[in-house]
Motif scaffolding. Sequence first.
Motif, PDB file in Angstrom:
ATOM      1  N   GLY A 181     -29.335 -80.887  45.110  1.00 26.52           N
ATOM      2  CA  GLY A 181     -28.717 -79.779  45.832  1.00 26.52           C
ATOM      3  C   GLY A 181     -28.909 -78.463  45.114  1.00 26.52           C
ATOM      4  N   LEU A 182     -28.809 -78.478  43.792  1.00 27.98           N
ATOM      5  CA  LEU A 182     -29.020 -77.274  42.998  1.00 27.98           C
ATOM      6  C   LEU A 182     -30.461 -76.797  43.109  1.00 27.98           C
ATOM      7  CD1 LEU A 182     -28.004 -75.227  40.880  1.00 27.98           C
ATOM      8  CD2 LEU A 182     -28.631 -76.888  39.119  1.00 27.98           C
ATOM      9  N   LEU A 183     -31.405 -77.733  43.040  1.00 30.35           N
ATOM     10  CA  LEU A 183     -32.819 -77.376  43.150  1.00 30.35           C
ATOM     11  C   LEU A 183     -33.127 -76.791  44.525  1.00 30.35           C
ATOM     12  CD1 LEU A 183     -34.439 -80.475  41.409  1.00 30.35           C
ATOM     13  CD2 LEU A 183     -34.355 -78.134  40.525  1.00 30.35           C
ATOM     14  N   GLU A 184     -32.550 -77.377  45.564  1.00 33.53           N
ATOM     15  CA  GLU A 184     -32.796 -76.877  46.915  1.00 33.53           C
ATOM     16  C   GLU A 184     -32.285 -75.447  47.073  1.00 33.53           C
ATOM     17  OE1 GLU A 184     -32.264 -78.297  51.550  1.00 33.53           O
ATOM     18  OE2 GLU A 184     -30.841 -79.009  50.042  1.00 33.53           O
ATOM     19  N   ARG A 185     -31.108 -75.194  46.549  1.00 29.12           N
ATOM     20  CA  ARG A 185     -30.549 -73.850  46.661  1.00 29.12           C
ATOM     21  C   ARG A 185     -31.324 -72.840  45.802  1.00 29.12           C
ATOM     22  NH1 ARG A 185     -26.591 -77.509  47.744  1.00 29.12           N
ATOM     23  NH2 ARG A 185     -25.390 -76.979  49.614  1.00 29.12           N
ATOM     24  N   LEU A 186     -31.848 -73.303  44.680  1.00 30.64           N
ATOM     25  CA  LEU A 186     -32.678 -72.438  43.847  1.00 30.64           C
ATOM     26  C   LEU A 186     -33.988 -72.107  44.553  1.00 30.64           C
ATOM     27  CD1 LEU A 186     -32.895 -70.999  41.123  1.00 30.64           C
ATOM     28  CD2 LEU A 186     -33.898 -73.103  40.179  1.00 30.64           C
ATOM     29  N   ALA A 187     -34.407 -72.986  45.451  1.00 32.25           N
ATOM     30  CA  ALA A 187     -35.615 -72.731  46.238  1.00 32.25           C
ATOM     31  C   ALA A 187     -35.358 -71.811  47.425  1.00 32.25           C
ATOM     32  CB  ALA A 187     -36.199 -74.054  46.732  1.00 32.25           C
ATOM     33  N   LEU A 188     -34.106 -71.741  47.876  1.00 30.38           N
ATOM     34  CA  LEU A 188     -33.803 -71.002  49.108  1.00 30.38           C
ATOM     35  C   LEU A 188     -33.026 -69.705  48.887  1.00 30.38           C
ATOM     36  CD1 LEU A 188     -32.762 -74.010  51.399  1.00 30.38           C
ATOM     37  CD2 LEU A 188     -34.967 -72.833  51.310  1.00 30.38           C
ATOM     38  N   TRP A 189     -31.961 -69.744  48.135  1.00 30.52           N
ATOM     39  CA  TRP A 189     -31.091 -68.579  48.017  1.00 30.52           C
ATOM     40  C   TRP A 189     -31.781 -67.342  47.444  1.00 30.52           C
ATOM     41  CZ3 TRP A 189     -25.624 -70.556  46.045  1.00 30.52           C
ATOM     42  CH2 TRP A 189     -25.070 -71.369  47.031  1.00 30.52           C
ATOM     43  N   PRO A 190     -32.593 -67.455  46.381  1.00 33.71           N
ATOM     44  CA  PRO A 190     -33.218 -66.235  45.837  1.00 33.71           C
ATOM     45  C   PRO A 190     -34.115 -65.513  46.841  1.00 33.71           C
ATOM     46  CG  PRO A 190     -33.343 -68.008  44.235  1.00 33.71           C
ATOM     47  CD  PRO A 190     -32.881 -68.629  45.524  1.00 33.71           C
ATOM     48  N   VAL A 191     -34.684 -66.267  47.780  1.00 37.36           N
ATOM     49  CA  VAL A 191     -35.539 -65.637  48.795  1.00 37.36           C
ATOM     50  C   VAL A 191     -34.719 -64.699  49.670  1.00 37.36           C
ATOM     51  CG1 VAL A 191     -37.103 -66.040  50.721  1.00 37.36           C
ATOM     52  CG2 VAL A 191     -37.076 -67.631  48.796  1.00 37.36           C
ATOM     53  N   LEU A 192     -33.506 -65.110  50.010  1.00 40.49           N
ATOM     54  CA  LEU A 192     -32.632 -64.269  50.823  1.00 40.49           C
ATOM     55  C   LEU A 192     -32.399 -62.919  50.156  1.00 40.49           C
ATOM     56  CD1 LEU A 192     -29.962 -67.020  51.591  1.00 40.49           C
ATOM     57  CD2 LEU A 192     -31.617 -66.127  53.234  1.00 40.49           C
ATOM     58  N   VAL A 193     -32.118 -62.957  48.863  1.00 42.74           N
ATOM     59  CA  VAL A 193     -31.841 -61.728  48.120  1.00 42.74           C
ATOM     60  C   VAL A 193     -33.103 -60.894  47.956  1.00 42.74           C
ATOM     61  CG1 VAL A 193     -30.994 -60.792  45.935  1.00 42.74           C
ATOM     62  CG2 VAL A 193     -29.932 -62.841  46.908  1.00 42.74           C
ATOM     63  N   ALA A 194     -34.214 -61.557  47.629  1.00 44.50           N
ATOM     64  CA  ALA A 194     -35.472 -60.831  47.415  1.00 44.50           C
ATOM     65  C   ALA A 194     -35.913 -60.086  48.668  1.00 44.50           C
ATOM     66  CB  ALA A 194     -36.560 -61.800  46.967  1.00 44.50           C
ATOM     67  N   LEU A 195     -35.838 -60.733  49.813  1.00 47.65           N
ATOM     68  CA  LEU A 195     -36.254 -60.077  51.057  1.00 47.65           C
ATOM     69  C   LEU A 195     -35.276 -58.977  51.462  1.00 47.65           C
ATOM     70  CD1 LEU A 195     -37.557 -63.098  53.157  1.00 47.65           C
ATOM     71  CD2 LEU A 195     -38.888 -61.356  51.945  1.00 47.65           C
ATOM     72  N   ALA A 196     -34.002 -59.152  51.146  1.00 48.70           N
ATOM     73  CA  ALA A 196     -33.038 -58.082  51.417  1.00 48.70           C
ATOM     74  C   ALA A 196     -33.359 -56.852  50.571  1.00 48.70           C
ATOM     75  CB  ALA A 196     -31.618 -58.565  51.137  1.00 48.70           C
ATOM     76  N   ILE A 197     -33.774 -57.064  49.327  1.00 48.85           N
ATOM     77  CA  ILE A 197     -34.160 -55.947  48.457  1.00 48.85           C
ATOM     78  C   ILE A 197     -35.413 -55.256  49.000  1.00 48.85           C
ATOM     79  CG2 ILE A 197     -35.017 -55.345  46.160  1.00 48.85           C
ATOM     80  CD1 ILE A 197     -33.191 -57.560  45.052  1.00 48.85           C
ATOM     81  N   VAL A 198     -36.370 -56.056  49.471  1.00 54.11           N
ATOM     82  CA  VAL A 198     -37.574 -55.487  50.083  1.00 54.11           C
ATOM     83  C   VAL A 198     -37.200 -54.627  51.285  1.00 54.11           C
ATOM     84  CG1 VAL A 198     -39.676 -56.044  51.371  1.00 54.11           C
ATOM     85  CG2 VAL A 198     -39.130 -57.294  49.277  1.00 54.11           C
ATOM     86  N   ALA A 199     -36.290 -55.146  52.122  1.00 48.91           N
ATOM     87  CA  ALA A 199     -35.860 -54.408  53.308  1.00 48.91           C
ATOM     88  C   ALA A 199     -35.154 -53.109  52.923  1.00 48.91           C
ATOM     89  CB  ALA A 199     -34.934 -55.273  54.153  1.00 48.91           C
ATOM     90  N   TRP A 200     -34.281 -53.168  51.925  1.00 46.89           N
ATOM     91  CA  TRP A 200     -33.561 -51.977  51.481  1.00 46.89           C
ATOM     92  C   TRP A 200     -34.527 -50.940  50.914  1.00 46.89           C
ATOM     93  CZ3 TRP A 200     -29.378 -49.396  52.178  1.00 46.89           C
ATOM     94  CH2 TRP A 200     -28.964 -48.433  51.249  1.00 46.89           C
ATOM     95  N   THR A 201     -35.509 -51.393  50.150  1.00 47.84           N
ATOM     96  CA  THR A 201     -36.516 -50.486  49.602  1.00 47.84           C
ATOM     97  C   THR A 201     -37.305 -49.825  50.725  1.00 47.84           C
ATOM     98  OG1 THR A 201     -36.732 -51.876  47.631  1.00 47.84           O
ATOM     99  CG2 THR A 201     -38.512 -50.324  48.063  1.00 47.84           C
ATOM    100  N   GLY A 202     -37.637 -50.613  51.728  1.00 48.07           N
ATOM    101  CA  GLY A 202     -38.369 -50.068  52.865  1.00 48.07           C
ATOM    102  C   GLY A 202     -37.566 -49.031  53.629  1.00 48.07           C
ATOM    103  N   MET A 203     -36.270 -49.247  53.769  1.00 50.93           N
ATOM    104  CA  MET A 203     -35.428 -48.276  54.466  1.00 50.93           C
ATOM    105  C   MET A 203     -35.351 -46.967  53.689  1.00 50.93           C
ATOM    106  SD  MET A 203     -32.313 -50.652  55.931  1.00 50.93           S
ATOM    107  CE  MET A 203     -31.563 -49.314  56.876  1.00 50.93           C
ATOM    108  N   ARG A 204     -35.316 -47.060  52.373  1.00 47.51           N
ATOM    109  CA  ARG A 204     -35.250 -45.853  51.550  1.00 47.51           C
ATOM    110  C   ARG A 204     -36.555 -45.073  51.585  1.00 47.51           C
ATOM    111  NH1 ARG A 204     -33.278 -47.307  45.682  1.00 47.51           N
ATOM    112  NH2 ARG A 204     -33.505 -45.043  45.533  1.00 47.51           N
TER     113      ARG A 204
END
Length: 213
Positions: A181-204
């Motif tokens: 379960g920890l490995l699965e979340r390590l594979a999924l959760w960071p992507v959510l944050v990374a793409l949100a940062i990309v989106a925020w950078t793009g908006m700026r």
Amino acid sequence: MPSPPVRRPGRAAHAAAGWGAVALLVRPAYIATEFIVAAATTGGYSFVADSVSRLGEVGCTAAYCSPRHELMNLSFIGFGLLLAVGALLLTRSLGWWVTALLAVSGLSSVATGLAPLDRDATLHALAATPLFVAQPVALLVLGARLRRRDPRLARGLLATGAVTAAAAAAFVLSGEGTISGLLERLALWPVLVALAIVAWTGMRRSAVPLTQR
């Protein structure tokens, strides 16, 4: 000879990109749905040992039950659609390869929500596999494209892509391991944050594409 004028996106394209960025910005809220669903389970649920998919299991037994499985499966579907649509709306800044990889990832999430683990484990695995493959590759490709334009963001994306790819491989190899379960979340959760940062950078920097196609 004078350089040709830089073409700026029209209002419609600018608005579309804005909505695409919003779609990626809200996706980290998905993490909260896991906690909400897990809080209602009976029989014990571990974020370290148990897979996310167990939260979406429809059937109940004396040993385990997830009464809020509908919320989990709808979350797979809804946040998957946000990823696919958000990527398509941001095609101009992400590039076609990254857009295609993220769209596949989003549709994989949708399919996962439509095929609960305890109804058909094989179908569920087939539905979920593209998500674990395409997302890390998308981050690595986007990071490589951004190395000159935004080195700091590029390094973050490359690191996240490498970590999530390794975690996804370890998750698959671990099977029902004690930290699956920890490995699965390590594979999924960071992507959510990374793409949100990309989106925020793009908006700026909305006046300038994140990458050159």
